[in-house]
Design a protein around this motif. Structure first.
Motif, PDB file in Angstrom:
ATOM      1  N   ALA A 375      31.811 106.851  30.444  1.00  0.00           N
ATOM      2  CA  ALA A 375      32.999 105.984  30.379  1.00  0.00           C
ATOM      3  C   ALA A 375      33.967 106.325  31.507  1.00  0.00           C
ATOM      4  N   GLN A 376      34.113 107.633  31.753  1.00  0.00           N
ATOM      5  CA  GLN A 376      35.028 108.126  32.783  1.00  0.00           C
ATOM      6  C   GLN A 376      34.582 107.654  34.171  1.00  0.00           C
ATOM      7  N   ILE A 377      33.275 107.772  34.428  1.00  0.00           N
ATOM      8  CA  ILE A 377      32.705 107.389  35.725  1.00  0.00           C
ATOM      9  C   ILE A 377      32.769 105.875  35.918  1.00  0.00           C
ATOM     10  N   ASP A 378      32.409 105.134  34.867  1.00  0.00           N
ATOM     11  CA  ASP A 378      32.471 103.670  34.950  1.00  0.00           C
ATOM     12  C   ASP A 378      33.892 103.215  35.238  1.00  0.00           C
ATOM     13  N   LYS A 379      34.867 103.884  34.642  1.00  0.00           N
ATOM     14  CA  LYS A 379      36.267 103.510  34.848  1.00  0.00           C
ATOM     15  C   LYS A 379      36.670 103.724  36.320  1.00  0.00           C
ATOM     16  N   CYS A 380      36.283 104.854  36.889  1.00  0.00           N
ATOM     17  CA  CYS A 380      36.629 105.133  38.293  1.00  0.00           C
ATOM     18  C   CYS A 380      35.995 104.099  39.223  1.00  0.00           C
ATOM     19  N   LEU A 381      34.744 103.725  38.944  1.00  0.00           N
ATOM     20  CA  LEU A 381      34.076 102.723  39.786  1.00  0.00           C
ATOM     21  C   LEU A 381      34.736 101.356  39.631  1.00  0.00           C
ATOM     22  N   GLU A 382      35.202 101.061  38.410  1.00  0.00           N
ATOM     23  CA  GLU A 382      35.888  99.785  38.170  1.00  0.00           C
ATOM     24  C   GLU A 382      37.215  99.758  38.944  1.00  0.00           C
ATOM     25  N   LEU A 383      37.907 100.882  38.998  1.00  0.00           N
ATOM     26  CA  LEU A 383      39.169 100.962  39.754  1.00  0.00           C
ATOM     27  C   LEU A 383      38.934 100.738  41.251  1.00  0.00           C
ATOM     28  N   ALA A 384      37.836 101.297  41.757  1.00  0.00           N
ATOM     29  CA  ALA A 384      37.516 101.115  43.180  1.00  0.00           C
ATOM     30  C   ALA A 384      37.255  99.642  43.476  1.00  0.00           C
ATOM     31  N   GLU A 385      36.561  98.992  42.547  1.00  0.00           N
ATOM     32  CA  GLU A 385      36.277  97.560  42.738  1.00  0.00           C
ATOM     33  C   GLU A 385      37.569  96.740  42.672  1.00  0.00           C
ATOM     34  N   TYR A 386      38.479  97.146  41.791  1.00  0.00           N
ATOM     35  CA  TYR A 386      39.783  96.485  41.681  1.00  0.00           C
ATOM     36  C   TYR A 386      40.547  96.591  43.005  1.00  0.00           C
ATOM     37  N   LEU A 387      40.534  97.810  43.590  1.00  0.00           N
ATOM     38  CA  LEU A 387      41.216  98.010  44.876  1.00  0.00           C
ATOM     39  C   LEU A 387      40.576  97.132  45.953  1.00  0.00           C
ATOM     40  N   TYR A 388      39.265  97.145  45.997  1.00  0.00           N
ATOM     41  CA  TYR A 388      38.530  96.356  46.994  1.00  0.00           C
ATOM     42  C   TYR A 388      38.874  94.869  46.873  1.00  0.00           C
ATOM     43  N   ASN A 389      38.832  94.356  45.636  1.00  0.00           N
ATOM     44  CA  ASN A 389      39.140  92.931  45.423  1.00  0.00           C
ATOM     45  C   ASN A 389      40.575  92.601  45.796  1.00  0.00           C
ATOM     46  N   LYS A 390      41.455  93.573  45.615  1.00  0.00           N
ATOM     47  CA  LYS A 390      42.875  93.337  45.870  1.00  0.00           C
ATOM     48  C   LYS A 390      43.169  93.273  47.373  1.00  0.00           C
ATOM     49  N   ILE A 391      42.476  94.086  48.163  1.00  0.00           N
ATOM     50  CA  ILE A 391      42.832  94.132  49.591  1.00  0.00           C
ATOM     51  C   ILE A 391      41.882  93.375  50.511  1.00  0.00           C
ATOM     52  N   LYS A 392      40.704  92.959  50.004  1.00  0.00           N
ATOM     53  CA  LYS A 392      39.713  92.401  50.947  1.00  0.00           C
ATOM     54  C   LYS A 392      40.240  91.159  51.671  1.00  0.00           C
ATOM     55  N   ASN A 393      41.084  90.359  50.989  1.00  0.00           N
ATOM     56  CA  ASN A 393      41.621  89.160  51.656  1.00  0.00           C
ATOM     57  C   ASN A 393      43.138  89.228  51.827  1.00  0.00           C
ATOM     58  N   ARG A 394      43.699  90.419  51.649  1.00  0.00           N
ATOM     59  CA  ARG A 394      45.161  90.545  51.704  1.00  0.00           C
ATOM     60  C   ARG A 394      45.628  90.673  53.153  1.00  0.00           C
TER      61      ARG A 394
END
Length: 491
Positions: A375-394
């Protein structure tokens, strides 16, 4: 002098230790408090001048000792702070911390069952479980906890060399042909460091080209192996990386395993950073083929958040590590002891004195279960994806490579407004190089957050954001982006 084992010092000792624990507990609470600084930054000369750190002939009072403890923590980096993203190892696990305290109180060495019975058994149980997760039948094989991924990788080189040329142990490098090892151009510097330390030489480490995502290109590996053979060198090891340091890339392990099998070369997988993904049903496919490796480095002190240090080398063939390293010291490994000598593991290590690193991992695993780590690892990977989605077109951000990150590494440039309309030329590059270091310096001086940057190949300084702290949230990611923009607007 006022503390145990001094006469009648129980009360003084208890209240002193209680005070120390209070200082530590306050620090722990502060570590998770987002309103506190990640770092109270001072330049080295300032810190040296501000306090007296020198060692004296006369003892200090316990009050002064407690003050020393407070001062040390005042300027320590809060690596458990949810906004500390600087290293691959972040976070502060409470059960892991408790285990570390217990380990220090027990204060023993890992070389024999005689002096570390429970710890030796826990190492046996934990390493077997880790080998099972790598995919070796029944968790067969061997392993050891070492002082970090660099040493684990060096063990792998040492054992691979011994497997091919056992005579090297007595006769040295002069007795064997010129060896070469192969690893990707994005791999960790410890592969070269190990080659230097083992007398193989850094020139004997051949760097294999990577694709634009940072993964080793198997056809280039095969080409370089054939080239080495033609020159009369002996290829003895391929070190594939599962989770590269900067891009978080996973080398194609199945294709690499096929090549190693074809040319009879030892296959090592450096999963120091990515090994933790084996705990996640959702992400472990990224290490498909790892079960075909001869050895694997896996650092629970990175993605799994075990307190430093905790690094394991796992070896598929049992007994190899022992024959490679043993020296039969008769004062330590007596052969006529009254218990099963296979539990005296010290002779397979390079170290003599060895810290107990297993207990914090074992206790955390008991407290979380495999599903808790997952759960801990999945959460960290989900956060990385959130960051990526937030900045990729910013506006103001450029990704270093295309596509969603495979690990929690998100690599990007922040482009200040002054550079956004400039054409892509030398001048823009040289100005962009200076952006990340200035923002980083300002972050540290404000003490608000920390994130790493570096150049790579022909790419000028970019931010490498990594997430391994399960305490981090979406808000912390938002905060980081706002902070980069706040500190970089005027550049």
């Amino acid at each position: 002098p006022d503390l145990l084992p001094a006469c009648n010092a129980e009360m003084t000792t208890m209240s002193f230790l209680q005070d120390v624990v209070d200082i530590l507990l306050q620090y722990v609470v502060k570590s998770f408090d987002r309103s506190t600084k990640v770092i109270d930054f001072h330049y080295p000369n300032e810190l040296l001048q501000e306090y007296n750190w020198e060692l004296a002939d006369q003892p200090q009072t316990l009050e002064e000792i407690l003050l020393n403890c407070r001062t040390t923590l005042k300027y320590a980096i809060k690596t458990g702070h949810p906004r500390y993203f600087n290293q691959l190892s972040t976070g502060l696990d409470m059960v892991g911390l408790a285990a570390d305290w217990l380990t220090s109180a027990a204060n023993t060495n890992m070389f024999t069952y005689e002096i570390a019975p429970v710890f030796v058994l826990l190492e046996y149980v934990t390493l077997r479980k880790m080998r099972e997760m790598v995919g070796w039948p029944g968790g067969c094989g061997d392993g050891i906890f070492s002082p970090g991924g660099a040493i684990s990788n060096m063990y792998a080189m040492l054992i691979a060399r011994f497997k091919m040329f056992p005579e090297v142990k007595e006769k040295g490098m002069a007795a064997i042909p010129r060896l070469v090892a192969f690893t990707s151009e994005h791999s960790h510097f410890s592969v070269k460091k190990g080659a230097a330390a083992l007398g193989i030489g850094t020139d004997s480490v051949i760097l294999i080209r990577c694709d634009e995502r940072g993964k080793m290109i198997p056809s280039d590996l095969e080409r370089r192996i054939l080239e080495a053979n033609q020159k009369g060198f002996v290829p003895f090891l391929v070190s594939a990386t599962a989770g590269t340091t900067v891009y978080g890339a996973f080398d194609p392990l199945i294709a690499i395993a096929d090549i190693c099998k074809k040319y009879k070369i030892w296959m090592h997988v450096d999963g120091a950073w990515g090994g933790g993904l084996l705990m996640s049903r959702k992400h472990k496919w990224k290490l498909n083929g790892v079960e075909r490796a001869n050895s694997v480095t896996w650092n629970p002190h990175k993605m799994m958040g075990v307190p430093l240090q905790c690094s394991a080398l796992l070896v598929r063939e049992e007994g190899l590590m022992q024959s490679c390293n043993q020296m039969h010291a008769s004062y330590l490994f007596q052969q006529d002891k009254h218990y099963d000598l296979s539990y005296d593991t010290g002779d397979k290590a390079l170290q003599c004195g060895r810290h107990v690193d297993v207990f914090k991992l074992w206790l955390m695993w008991r407290a979380k279960g495999t599903t808790g780590f997952e759960a801990q690892i999945d959460k960290c990977l989900e956060l990385a994806e959130y960051l990526y989605n937030k900045i990729k077109n910013r506006e103001g951000y450029e990704m270093v490579f295309d596509g969603k990150p495979q690990h929690t590494n998100v690599c990007f440039w922040y482009i200040p407004p002054s550079l956004r309309s400039m054409e892509d030329n030398e001048e823009r590059m040289s100005r962009l190089t200076k952006v990340a270091p200035v923002i980083k310096a300002r972050m540290m001086e404000y003490g608000t957050t920390m994130v790493s940057y570096q150049p790579l190949g022909d790419k000028v300084n970019f931010f490498r954001m990594v997430i391994s702290n399960p305490a981090a949230t979406h808000q912390d990611i938002d905060f980081l982006i706002d902070e980069i923009e706040r500190l970089g607007q005027d550049l």
